[in-house]
Design an enzyme around this catalytic site. Structure first.
Site, short mmCIF file in Angstrom:
data_model
loop_
_atom_site.label_atom_id
_atom_site.label_comp_id
_atom_site.label_asym_id
_atom_site.label_seq_id
_atom_site.Cartn_x
_atom_site.Cartn_y
_atom_site.Cartn_z
N SER A 76 -1.90 -4.71 0.76
CA SER A 76 -1.08 -4.21 1.86
C SER A 76 -0.37 -5.37 2.56
CB SER A 76 -1.96 -3.39 2.81
OG SER A 76 -1.20 -2.55 3.63
N HIS A 92 -4.95 4.30 -0.60
CA HIS A 92 -4.46 2.98 -0.21
C HIS A 92 -5.57 1.93 -0.26
CE1 HIS A 92 -1.89 0.06 1.66
NE2 HIS A 92 -2.66 -0.04 2.73
#
Length: 253
Positions: free
Chosen positions: A84, A234
């Site tokens: 990320s 994620h």
């Protein structure tokens, strides 16, 4: 800036960067496997974990932090992996210092701009009276009015530490992150391509890497490929650690 990091294992160096609100500790379970094959550097990025805090917080300076770490460790080259926000840091590093990279792994993020979507988290964290806080349970109770999922609260409260007087403190630089949260979503741009081997590793159930992103990735990273970890969102390294370890090993070998 001299970052805090944890070094373990032996072999070719692999530097791992966490995402927003995270720390090096997020990768401990992965590290236990990968340190059998690599010298690992689990890094706290600036304004996170046990690394120094600063009002300067963007991908330009975060990439420079990694350069300083490598210089301090005498590393001419390394493999880099980031999740990320950390993924954008390693992308920036690759474009800025391509000669320092062997291979690049980007976990569940693309180079494009992402609109801010952490407002509720920031509201919750800022609602915690850190100087008067009596317990972690009190912090969790306050945060629960903003964040309903216990696992997310548990992750966020890992950044709650103790100061020298025994009170609570944030290990993240909450004021600067709140003020400059737009910087996290900024697009990674370059007038050059990054030609070293690059793996974009997305979560099958995540929407952080789209079909359009794959087209843009192929233009900016011509020696790259995109794969998706099954049954993962994620937080793919937390949800499917064995698959992530296997994928990383296969790519780096």
């Amino acid at each position: 800036m001299k970052l805090n990091f944890k070094k373990s294992g032996s072999g070719e160096p692999l530097i791992i960067l966490h995402g927003l609100f995270g720390s090096a500790d997020n990768w401990f379970s992965i590290a236990k496997e990968l340190e059998k094959d690599f010298t690992l550097y689990l890094v706290d990025q600036r304004n996170h974990g046990d690394s120094p805090q600063s009002a300067d917080w963007n991908y330009e300076v975060m990439a420079d932090d990694i350069k300083e770490l490598m210089d301090g460790e005498g590393l001419e080259k390394a493999n880099l992996m980031g999740h990320s926000m950390g993924g954008k840091t390693v992308m920036k590093f690759g474009f800025k210092y391509p000669e320092k990279v062997n291979k690049l792994i980007v976990a569940d993020i693309a180079p494009r701009f992402y609109p801010v979507h952490h407002q509720r988290i920031l509201e919750g964290l800022n609602a915690i009276p850190i100087n008067e806080l009596k317990s972690r349970k009190e912090a969790d109770d306050i945060l629960s009015t903003y964040i309903k999922i216990p696992g997310i609260r548990q992750f966020l409260l890992k950044s709650l530490g103790r100061n020298e007087s025994g009170g609570f403190m944030w290990k993240i630089n909450l004021p600067v992150i709140t003020e400059k949260i737009d910087n996290v979503g900024e697009e990674i741009v370059s007038d050059k391509t990054f030609d070293k081997p690059t793996l974009f590793m997305g979560g099958e159930n995540s929407d952080y890497i789209t079909e359009q992103d794959k087209e843009d990735i192929s233009k900016m990273f011509p020696n790259s490929h995109v794969i998706f970890i099954k049954n993962a969102g994620h937080w793919l390294h937390a949800e499917q650690p064995a698959a992530v370890v296997e994928t990383v090993r296969a790519f780096l070998r």
